[in-house]
Design a protein around this motif. Sequence first.
Motif, PDB file in Angstrom:
ATOM      1  N   TRP A  83      26.482 -11.608  75.834  1.00  0.00           N
ATOM      2  CA  TRP A  83      27.132 -10.897  76.932  1.00  0.00           C
ATOM      3  C   TRP A  83      27.684  -9.548  76.475  1.00  0.00           C
ATOM      4  O   TRP A  83      27.707  -8.581  77.249  1.00  0.00           O
ATOM      5  N   GLY A  84      28.083  -9.489  75.214  1.00  0.00           N
ATOM      6  CA  GLY A  84      28.579  -8.219  74.685  1.00  0.00           C
ATOM      7  C   GLY A  84      27.522  -7.147  74.675  1.00  0.00           C
ATOM      8  O   GLY A  84      27.725  -6.028  75.157  1.00  0.00           O
ATOM      9  N   VAL A  85      26.348  -7.466  74.161  1.00  0.00           N
ATOM     10  CA  VAL A  85      25.291  -6.460  74.060  1.00  0.00           C
ATOM     11  C   VAL A  85      24.610  -6.244  75.413  1.00  0.00           C
ATOM     12  O   VAL A  85      24.178  -5.121  75.726  1.00  0.00           O
ATOM     13  N   PHE A  86      24.529  -7.282  76.264  1.00  0.00           N
ATOM     14  CA  PHE A  86      23.959  -7.093  77.594  1.00  0.00           C
ATOM     15  C   PHE A  86      24.823  -6.144  78.422  1.00  0.00           C
ATOM     16  O   PHE A  86      24.306  -5.282  79.150  1.00  0.00           O
ATOM     17  N   GLY A  87      26.152  -6.299  78.316  1.00  0.00           N
ATOM     18  CA  GLY A  87      27.048  -5.400  79.043  1.00  0.00           C
ATOM     19  C   GLY A  87      26.829  -3.951  78.659  1.00  0.00           C
ATOM     20  O   GLY A  87      26.840  -3.050  79.511  1.00  0.00           O
ATOM     21  N   LEU A  88      26.607  -3.706  77.367  1.00  0.00           N
ATOM     22  CA  LEU A  88      26.356  -2.337  76.905  1.00  0.00           C
ATOM     23  C   LEU A  88      25.023  -1.821  77.434  1.00  0.00           C
ATOM     24  O   LEU A  88      24.944  -0.710  77.982  1.00  0.00           O
ATOM     25  N   TYR A  89      23.958  -2.610  77.300  1.00  0.00           N
ATOM     26  CA  TYR A  89      22.627  -2.152  77.695  1.00  0.00           C
ATOM     27  C   TYR A  89      22.539  -1.917  79.203  1.00  0.00           C
ATOM     28  O   TYR A  89      21.904  -0.963  79.659  1.00  0.00           O
ATOM     29  N   TYR A  90      23.165  -2.804  79.992  1.00  0.00           N
ATOM     30  CA  TYR A  90      23.141  -2.617  81.446  1.00  0.00           C
ATOM     31  C   TYR A  90      23.899  -1.351  81.839  1.00  0.00           C
ATOM     32  O   TYR A  90      23.433  -0.574  82.679  1.00  0.00           O
ATOM     33  N   SER A  91      25.051  -1.129  81.236  1.00  0.00           N
ATOM     34  CA  SER A  91      25.863   0.042  81.590  1.00  0.00           C
ATOM     35  C   SER A  91      25.159   1.343  81.246  1.00  0.00           C
ATOM     36  O   SER A  91      25.395   2.374  81.888  1.00  0.00           O
ATOM     37  N   LEU A  92      24.285   1.325  80.238  1.00  0.00           N
ATOM     38  CA  LEU A  92      23.566   2.534  79.845  1.00  0.00           C
ATOM     39  C   LEU A  92      22.604   3.021  80.935  1.00  0.00           C
ATOM     40  O   LEU A  92      22.174   4.179  80.915  1.00  0.00           O
ATOM     41  N   THR A  93      22.281   2.151  81.901  1.00  0.00           N
ATOM     42  CA  THR A  93      21.407   2.558  83.001  1.00  0.00           C
ATOM     43  C   THR A  93      22.118   3.533  83.934  1.00  0.00           C
ATOM     44  O   THR A  93      21.485   4.409  84.523  1.00  0.00           O
ATOM     45  N   TYR A  94      23.444   3.406  84.058  1.00  0.00           N
ATOM     46  CA  TYR A  94      24.189   4.211  85.030  1.00  0.00           C
ATOM     47  C   TYR A  94      25.311   5.049  84.416  1.00  0.00           C
ATOM     48  O   TYR A  94      25.920   5.859  85.114  1.00  0.00           O
ATOM     49  N   LEU A  95      25.597   4.831  83.140  1.00  0.00           N
ATOM     50  CA  LEU A  95      26.648   5.606  82.477  1.00  0.00           C
ATOM     51  C   LEU A  95      26.053   6.498  81.405  1.00  0.00           C
ATOM     52  O   LEU A  95      25.000   6.194  80.844  1.00  0.00           O
ATOM     53  N   ASP A  96      26.734   7.603  81.124  1.00  0.00           N
ATOM     54  CA  ASP A  96      26.332   8.443  80.008  1.00  0.00           C
ATOM     55  C   ASP A  96      26.500   7.658  78.711  1.00  0.00           C
ATOM     56  O   ASP A  96      27.298   6.709  78.628  1.00  0.00           O
ATOM     57  N   ALA A 175      28.564  -0.651  86.895  1.00  0.00           N
ATOM     58  CA  ALA A 175      28.197  -0.501  85.489  1.00  0.00           C
ATOM     59  C   ALA A 175      29.412  -0.658  84.575  1.00  0.00           C
ATOM     60  O   ALA A 175      29.332  -1.306  83.524  1.00  0.00           O
ATOM     61  N   VAL A 176      30.548  -0.093  84.985  1.00  0.00           N
ATOM     62  CA  VAL A 176      31.763  -0.223  84.176  1.00  0.00           C
ATOM     63  C   VAL A 176      32.255  -1.671  84.177  1.00  0.00           C
ATOM     64  O   VAL A 176      32.696  -2.189  83.139  1.00  0.00           O
ATOM     65  N   LEU A 177      32.171  -2.353  85.329  1.00  0.00           N
ATOM     66  CA  LEU A 177      32.587  -3.754  85.393  1.00  0.00           C
ATOM     67  C   LEU A 177      31.724  -4.631  84.489  1.00  0.00           C
ATOM     68  O   LEU A 177      32.234  -5.521  83.796  1.00  0.00           O
ATOM     69  N   VAL A 178      30.409  -4.392  84.498  1.00  0.00           N
ATOM     70  CA  VAL A 178      29.516  -5.143  83.605  1.00  0.00           C
ATOM     71  C   VAL A 178      29.830  -4.809  82.150  1.00  0.00           C
ATOM     72  O   VAL A 178      29.808  -5.684  81.271  1.00  0.00           O
ATOM     73  N   ALA A 179      30.147  -3.533  81.879  1.00  0.00           N
ATOM     74  CA  ALA A 179      30.534  -3.145  80.516  1.00  0.00           C
ATOM     75  C   ALA A 179      31.799  -3.872  80.081  1.00  0.00           C
ATOM     76  O   ALA A 179      31.939  -4.261  78.912  1.00  0.00           O
ATOM     77  N   LEU A 180      32.731  -4.083  81.015  1.00  0.00           N
ATOM     78  CA  LEU A 180      33.968  -4.816  80.695  1.00  0.00           C
ATOM     79  C   LEU A 180      33.682  -6.297  80.444  1.00  0.00           C
ATOM     80  O   LEU A 180      34.336  -6.920  79.604  1.00  0.00           O
ATOM     81  N   VAL A 181      32.713  -6.862  81.167  1.00  0.00           N
ATOM     82  CA  VAL A 181      32.265  -8.225  80.852  1.00  0.00           C
ATOM     83  C   VAL A 181      31.708  -8.252  79.429  1.00  0.00           C
ATOM     84  O   VAL A 181      31.941  -9.197  78.665  1.00  0.00           O
ATOM     85  N   GLY A 182      31.000  -7.179  79.076  1.00  0.00           N
ATOM     86  CA  GLY A 182      30.495  -7.055  77.709  1.00  0.00           C
ATOM     87  C   GLY A 182      31.611  -7.005  76.685  1.00  0.00           C
ATOM     88  O   GLY A 182      31.488  -7.561  75.588  1.00  0.00           O
ATOM     89  N   VAL A 183      32.708  -6.347  77.034  1.00  0.00           N
ATOM     90  CA  VAL A 183      33.868  -6.299  76.139  1.00  0.00           C
ATOM     91  C   VAL A 183      34.416  -7.708  75.905  1.00  0.00           C
ATOM     92  O   VAL A 183      34.748  -8.081  74.768  1.00  0.00           O
TER      93      VAL A 183
END
Length: 334
Positions: A83-96, A175-183
Motif C-alpha cells: 500500500w505504501g508503494v501503490f499510494g506513491l505510484y497512483y499519486s504520480l498520475t495526477y501529482l507532480d 491522488a493526495v488521499l491515496v498518497a496518504l493511504v500510502g503513508v
Amino acid sequence: MHTNRGLLLILLAQLFASLMSLTARLLSTGPQRFHALQILFIRQTITAAGCYLWMYLRSTPSAPFGPPEVRWLLIARGLGGFWGVFGLYYSLTYLDLADATVITFLAPIVTGWVCSVIPGLKEPWTKDEAIAGVVSLVGVVAIVRPGAVFGGASPVEGAGQGGGHQVTPEQRLVAVLVALVGVLGASTAYTTIRLIGKRAHPLISVNYFSTWCAIVSLFSLLFIPSVGGFILPQTRKQWLLLGGIGLSGFIMQFCLTKGLQLEKAGRGTNMVYSQMIFALIWERLVWGTSPGFWSMVGSALILGSAVWVGVRKQKETTVISREDEESQREGLLA
C-alpha cells in the motif's frame, strides 16, 4: 571517503529511488498510460527475482520464509509495503514528482507515533514530533489546494501538465488521499521492521515486500475489470522504462539496506530527504516545470518538519550516549 561510505550508499539509494519515481510517472502519464498496478507488478517481480537469486547464492539463513516466530510480521510488512508503494505510484498520475515525493516524508512522523503506543516498542513520542505532525498536515493541505480553501474549481495550474494532461482539483484531491493511504502503508511496513528487529535477515524482509506486491498487483490486473488488464509495451522506450524501474528498485533496496547497516541512524535518516532534491531536478530537466507557490509552501512545511524531527532526535541520542559514557566512567572510578 571510507568513513562516509554508508552515507554515500544511502545517497545513491535516493538517486535510484527518484529515478524509479520518474520512470513511474513517465509510464503513467505517457500516450499509452500504464496503470500503477502494472508498473508495480513489473518492478517488484524483477526485485523479487533479484532477492531470491541473492539469497540462494549467499545461503541466507531461514530464507526465503524467515524464522517461524516472525513470519506473521513479515507478511504484515509485505502488505503494508504494497500500500505504501501503490499510494506513491497512483499519486504520480495526477501529482507532480516533487509533490508526490514530499508526501512520503510524512511516514517517519506517523511511524514515530505508532511506535510510541505499541506495547512491544513504547518508543518516546515527543512534543516536537507532535508539533511537526500538525505542521506537516498543514503542508498537505497546501499541496492539495482544495477549492473550498483556496477557491476556484478550474484545472490546477502546473499540476500534471508536465505529463501532458490537465488535472482537476477533484483528481488532485483523490491522488493526495491515496498518497496518504500510502503513508499509512509505509508506516505499517516501518513499524513491523522495528518489531522484527534482527530476528530476520533484511533481504528476507525485502523479499516478502516484493513478492506480496507482485502477487497482489497481478491478481488485481487479472480480476478487477476497472484496472484495465495487462498492457503490453509497444515501443523499445517503454520496454526500457519498465526494465529500468525494476533494476532501479533492486539497486535502491540494496544500497539503502547496506548503507543503513554502515551509517548511524540519525545521519542516515537525514540523507533520505535528498530524494526531494533529485525530484526537483528531474521535474525541471524532463518537463521543464517547477512546483507552484502552494506546492513549494507545502513541501517546505513537510520537509522542514521531517528534517527538524530528525535533527532533534539525533541531538537527543547524542546527549543520552554521553550521559551513558559518563555513568560508566563514574562506575569504574567508584
